[in-house]
Motif scaffolding. Structure first.
Motif, PDB file in Angstrom:
ATOM      1  N   LYS A 189     -22.449  56.922  84.773  1.00 15.59           N
ATOM      2  CA  LYS A 189     -22.386  55.485  85.033  1.00 15.59           C
ATOM      3  C   LYS A 189     -21.845  55.154  86.675  1.00 15.59           C
ATOM      4  N   SER A 190     -20.944  56.045  87.196  1.00 10.40           N
ATOM      5  CA  SER A 190     -20.518  55.755  88.363  1.00 10.40           C
ATOM      6  C   SER A 190     -21.575  55.871  89.511  1.00 10.40           C
ATOM      7  N   GLY A 191     -22.540  56.510  89.079  1.00 10.04           N
ATOM      8  CA  GLY A 191     -23.680  56.495  90.105  1.00 10.04           C
ATOM      9  C   GLY A 191     -23.512  58.018  91.232  1.00 10.04           C
ATOM     10  N   ARG A 192     -22.241  58.584  90.658  1.00  8.92           N
ATOM     11  CA  ARG A 192     -22.114  59.900  91.565  1.00  8.92           C
ATOM     12  C   ARG A 192     -23.071  60.786  91.473  1.00  8.92           C
ATOM     13  N   THR A 193     -23.234  61.536  92.733  1.00  4.65           N
ATOM     14  CA  THR A 193     -24.380  62.500  92.736  1.00  4.65           C
ATOM     15  C   THR A 193     -23.605  63.978  92.976  1.00  4.65           C
ATOM     16  N   PHE A 194     -24.294  65.043  92.838  1.00  6.08           N
ATOM     17  CA  PHE A 194     -23.973  66.292  93.318  1.00  6.08           C
ATOM     18  C   PHE A 194     -24.927  67.104  93.758  1.00  6.08           C
ATOM     19  N   THR A 195     -24.383  68.283  94.544  1.00  7.81           N
ATOM     20  CA  THR A 195     -25.215  69.118  95.095  1.00  7.81           C
ATOM     21  C   THR A 195     -25.589  70.144  94.181  1.00  7.81           C
ATOM     22  N   LYS A 196     -26.889  70.451  93.825  1.00  7.86           N
ATOM     23  CA  LYS A 196     -26.996  71.482  92.746  1.00  7.86           C
ATOM     24  C   LYS A 196     -26.899  72.898  93.527  1.00  7.86           C
ATOM     25  N   ALA A 197     -26.065  73.606  92.616  1.00 11.39           N
ATOM     26  CA  ALA A 197     -25.595  74.902  93.256  1.00 11.39           C
ATOM     27  C   ALA A 197     -26.401  76.122  92.605  1.00 11.39           C
ATOM     28  N   SER A 198     -26.383  76.958  93.516  1.00 14.87           N
ATOM     29  CA  SER A 198     -27.078  78.267  92.914  1.00 14.87           C
ATOM     30  C   SER A 198     -25.981  79.408  93.285  1.00 14.87           C
ATOM     31  N   PRO A 199     -24.798  79.556  92.424  1.00 15.00           N
ATOM     32  CA  PRO A 199     -23.944  80.450  93.033  1.00 15.00           C
ATOM     33  C   PRO A 199     -23.922  81.927  92.538  1.00 15.00           C
ATOM     34  N   LEU A 200     -24.934  82.267  91.722  1.00 12.23           N
ATOM     35  CA  LEU A 200     -25.007  83.750  91.136  1.00 12.23           C
ATOM     36  C   LEU A 200     -26.224  84.375  91.637  1.00 12.23           C
ATOM     37  N   THR A 201     -26.004  85.680  92.055  1.00 12.36           N
ATOM     38  CA  THR A 201     -27.115  86.633  92.333  1.00 12.36           C
ATOM     39  C   THR A 201     -27.077  87.703  91.751  1.00 12.36           C
ATOM     40  N   VAL A 202     -28.218  88.055  90.922  1.00 11.71           N
ATOM     41  CA  VAL A 202     -28.143  89.154  90.376  1.00 11.71           C
ATOM     42  C   VAL A 202     -29.155  90.298  90.801  1.00 11.71           C
ATOM     43  N   LEU A 203     -28.525  91.322  90.803  1.00  8.92           N
ATOM     44  CA  LEU A 203     -29.028  92.729  91.361  1.00  8.92           C
ATOM     45  C   LEU A 203     -29.531  93.466  90.362  1.00  8.92           C
ATOM     46  N   PRO A 204     -30.457  94.363  90.366  1.00  4.97           N
ATOM     47  CA  PRO A 204     -31.390  94.584  91.400  1.00  4.97           C
ATOM     48  C   PRO A 204     -32.055  93.067  91.427  1.00  4.97           C
ATOM     49  N   SER A 205     -32.640  93.060  92.614  1.00  2.00           N
ATOM     50  CA  SER A 205     -33.445  91.803  93.072  1.00  2.00           C
ATOM     51  C   SER A 205     -35.040  92.123  92.656  1.00  2.00           C
ATOM     52  N   LYS A 206     -35.423  91.945  91.337  1.00  2.00           N
ATOM     53  CA  LYS A 206     -36.475  92.138  91.026  1.00  2.00           C
ATOM     54  C   LYS A 206     -37.133  91.335  89.854  1.00  2.00           C
ATOM     55  N   LYS A 207     -38.084  91.653  89.288  1.00  2.00           N
ATOM     56  CA  LYS A 207     -38.666  90.793  88.035  1.00  2.00           C
ATOM     57  C   LYS A 207     -37.902  91.186  86.802  1.00  2.00           C
ATOM     58  N   TYR A 208     -37.809  90.402  85.936  1.00  2.00           N
ATOM     59  CA  TYR A 208     -37.328  90.489  84.375  1.00  2.00           C
ATOM     60  C   TYR A 208     -38.102  89.723  83.409  1.00  2.00           C
ATOM     61  N   THR A 209     -38.031  89.746  82.252  1.00  2.00           N
ATOM     62  CA  THR A 209     -38.570  89.140  81.370  1.00  2.00           C
ATOM     63  C   THR A 209     -37.428  88.533  80.472  1.00  2.00           C
ATOM     64  N   PHE A 210     -37.890  87.595  80.023  1.00  2.00           N
ATOM     65  CA  PHE A 210     -36.969  86.779  78.823  1.00  2.00           C
ATOM     66  C   PHE A 210     -37.661  85.893  78.129  1.00  2.00           C
ATOM     67  N   VAL A 211     -37.009  85.109  77.048  1.00  2.00           N
ATOM     68  CA  VAL A 211     -37.801  84.526  76.032  1.00  2.00           C
ATOM     69  C   VAL A 211     -37.195  82.850  76.119  1.00  2.00           C
TER      70      VAL A 211
END
Length: 607
Positions: A549-571
């Motif tokens: 309700k206050s109209g505040r905004t925030f910066t979308k964070a991306s704090p986590l890096t997962v290694l190995p940096s490759k492709k993975y499947t999920f559901v």
């Protein structure tokens, strides 16, 4: 006055319909998506009403096994308007006996007393000794008496809830002298009491899950319904209505190492009808009066599919005005979204729909620092996705760009958790990050994520993401913790963790804007280097609503890096594919059950 049944001979059939973990799913309407539903408590009530009309010669009772007063928009309406609470009207229409669940206490004892005092159905709990006004409202047992051809049949109900309720709602219990006893101990005592009063049939309303490998010496075990069945001869119980874990029994999905065709284990009929009134439990007993006593000749248990039940239009019409009140309450816009928010990918990538609650709690903590109430230390925000498919493909948060309503805000944070501020060492914070990283399966497994099951997998609500940090995890190492936060190996996945560019040292100290559930129910946080410096009755959800309700905004964070940096499947839900924008995600395969296989490419993830 005793109801009188005239039957052939001295036989009677007793049918007990059971619900558990309804969590406010009363009316056949999805208030988050604004569409009708094919399941609801009113569907189940319609079926029971029709069944009773067809089986007038049977004894038919309906009970609820707890977690009725929290979890959906009807409950939030009641919490905001206790004088106009809708729950008592619904309960008085449907139930003969009501047990308590752990979530009944989320809004505090005063509210609970205000609502339960309006119930006409007996309310029972056998392992909480209330020292407040509830002692006059909640009784340790209830005995229903029916006259069968001049012979009185006594059906007794007892009820227990996990002792962990004092942790989960510590902010309420700490200021109250009520005592919660171990479930098994309370059952033994209360069942003996009702047997001494001549109970012919004893049913345990056990708001506790079915778990096979239970230590009988762990008196505070959370899920003990299977243990109760194993000890049925000693406990002298004939039937169990289980709950709490949102599972379904009888079901092949629960491997209890028994022939469960008739829902009977160790001569005890057991039923657990899932969550949100999607199933209806049914216990059946065939009884015969012989040599001055009632004998159970046959017993069975089953679950019924609620989506196959026809709605009684008269019953629906009776509650439609309440439904309209709830809709009016929820449709007031409180802010505007510039983009879609959802949790379809929240276990593999950051989600603003999850982050926003953490930001709201952080703002509250910073105001406490400003007011000199808590120490002036760096404040960290975190949150976990609570709606990420645990209860089915529909169980995700989805809010489209445009006006955001009160209903949407509740959808963003559905639990009635209260704010708790923790002071934590850098060493313990790193362990917390290790626990969160343990949600990922080890590199080389067929999928990136374990199941969302609360007993056998790693539920999304334990995947905490810290938005003010930057940290890297390597999932070629096995997980250090299990889903409940207990250490299972000496391996480590956390390669680095920084705050504002500085490496987090073991001696650093932070504040974490948390909630009462995380503060009291996480083993790795019950250590000397974690201190609760502030607790309040203020709900995290109310902080979120104020923040929006206050109209505040925030910066979308991306704090986590997962290694190995490759492709993975999920559901995730099949529906999620329409929300893929610039995320490194693609749809792979429709599984045909509302879920699909997706691929995330961490090598193409833009921070």
């Amino acid at each position: 006055m005793l109801a009188f049944f005239t039957l052939e001979g001295n036989q009677v059939k007793l049918t007990i319909f059971a619900t558990t973990d309804v969590h406010g799913a009363i009316y056949p309407y999805n208030y988050f998506d604004n569409e009708d539903k094919t399941t609801s408590l009113l569907h189940a009530a319609s079926y029971i009403k029709e069944y009773q009309a067809r089986h007038k010669e049977d004894v038919v009772l309906t009970i609820d096994n707890g977690d009725f007063l929290q979890g959906d928009t009807w409950n939030d309406y009641d919490a905001e308007h206790p004088d106009l609470a809708l729950a008592p009207t619904v309960v008085n229409e449907i139930y003969d006996v009501v047990g308590l669940g752990n979530h009944e206490f989320n809004f505090g004892f005063d509210y609970l007393n205000q609502v339960l005092s309006k119930y006409k159905a007996p309310i029972i709990n056998s392992n909480i000794s209330f020292k407040n006004s509830l002692k006059d409202v909640v009784k340790p047992h209830h005995i229903v008496k029916k006259n069968i051809n001049g012979h009185v049949l006594k059906i007794a109900f007892v009820s227990v809830v996990p002792t962990q309720v004092t942790k989960w709602d510590h902010v309420h219990f700490r200021s109250d002298a009520s005592i919660v006893s171990p479930m098994l101990e309370a059952l033994k005592k209360e069942v003996q009491h009702v047997r001494d009063q001549g109970a012919d049939v004893v049913i345990a309303l056990a708001h506790t899950g079915l778990k096979v490998d239970v230590d009988p010496y762990d008196v505070h075990g959370e899920n003990q319904a299977y243990l109760f069945a194993q000890m049925s001869e000693e406990l002298q119980i004939d039937g169990i209505v289980s709950g709490h874990t949102h599972e379904v029994f009888p079901s092949d999905a629960l491997d209890l190492r028994h022939d469960i065709t008739d829902g009977v284990i160790n001569n005890v009929a057991i039923v657990q009808p899932g969550v949100s009134a999607k199933k209806l439990g049914q216990l059946d007993f065939e009884l015969e009066f012989h040599e001055n006593t009632w004998e159970i000749k046959k017993r069975s248990a089953k679950v019924l599919e609620v989506d196959k039940m026809q709605l009684d239009q008269e019953l629906l019409g009776k509650f439609k005005p309440y439904h309209e009140d709830v809709k009016d309450y929820l449709t007031e816009p409180i802010t505007t979204l510039k983009e879609d928010w959802h949790t379809y990918f929240a276990q593999v990538l950051p989600s603003p729909a999850v982050q926003v609650s953490g930001e709201a709690a952080k703002v509250y903590a910073e105001k406490l620092i400003e007011d000199g109430i808590i120490p002036n230390l760096p404040v960290l925000s975190f949150n976990a996705p609570t709606r990420a498919g645990r209860d089915g493909a529909h169980d995700y948060t989805q809010i489209l760009a445009g006006p955001l309503t009160l209903s949407d805000a509740i959808n963003l944070y559905k639990h009635a958790n209260t704010i708790a501020i923790l002071k934590i060492s850098g060493k313990r914070l790193r362990e917390w990050l290790e626990w969160s990283a343990s949600q990922f399966l080890t590199d080389g497994e067929p999928s990136l994520l374990d199941s969302n099951d609360s007993k056998t997998g790693f539920p999304s609500y334990n995947f905490d993401m810290f938005y003010d940090l930057e940290y890297i995890v390597d999932i070629t190492s096995p997980p250090r913790y299990n889903s409940s936060g207990a250490k299972i190996s000496d391996s480590r996945r956390l390669l680095s963790a920084t705050y504002r560019g500085e490496r987090i040292k073991e001696t650093d100290v932070f504040l974490v804007a948390a909630n009462n559930y995380r503060a009291s129910n996480t083993p790795l946080l019950q250590t000397p280097d974690v201190e609760v410096v502030y607790e309040s009755h203020v709900l995290v959800r109310d902080l979120l609503i104020d923040y929006l309700k206050s109209g505040r905004t925030f910066t979308k964070a991306s704090p986590l890096t997962v290694l190995p940096s490759k492709k993975y499947t999920f559901v995730s839900a099949t529906k999620a594919q329409q929300f893929i924008k610039d995320e490194p995600i693609r749809h792979i395969k429709d599984l045909g059950n509302g879920f699909s296989v997706y691929e995330v490419d961490y090598g193409n993830h833009k921070k």
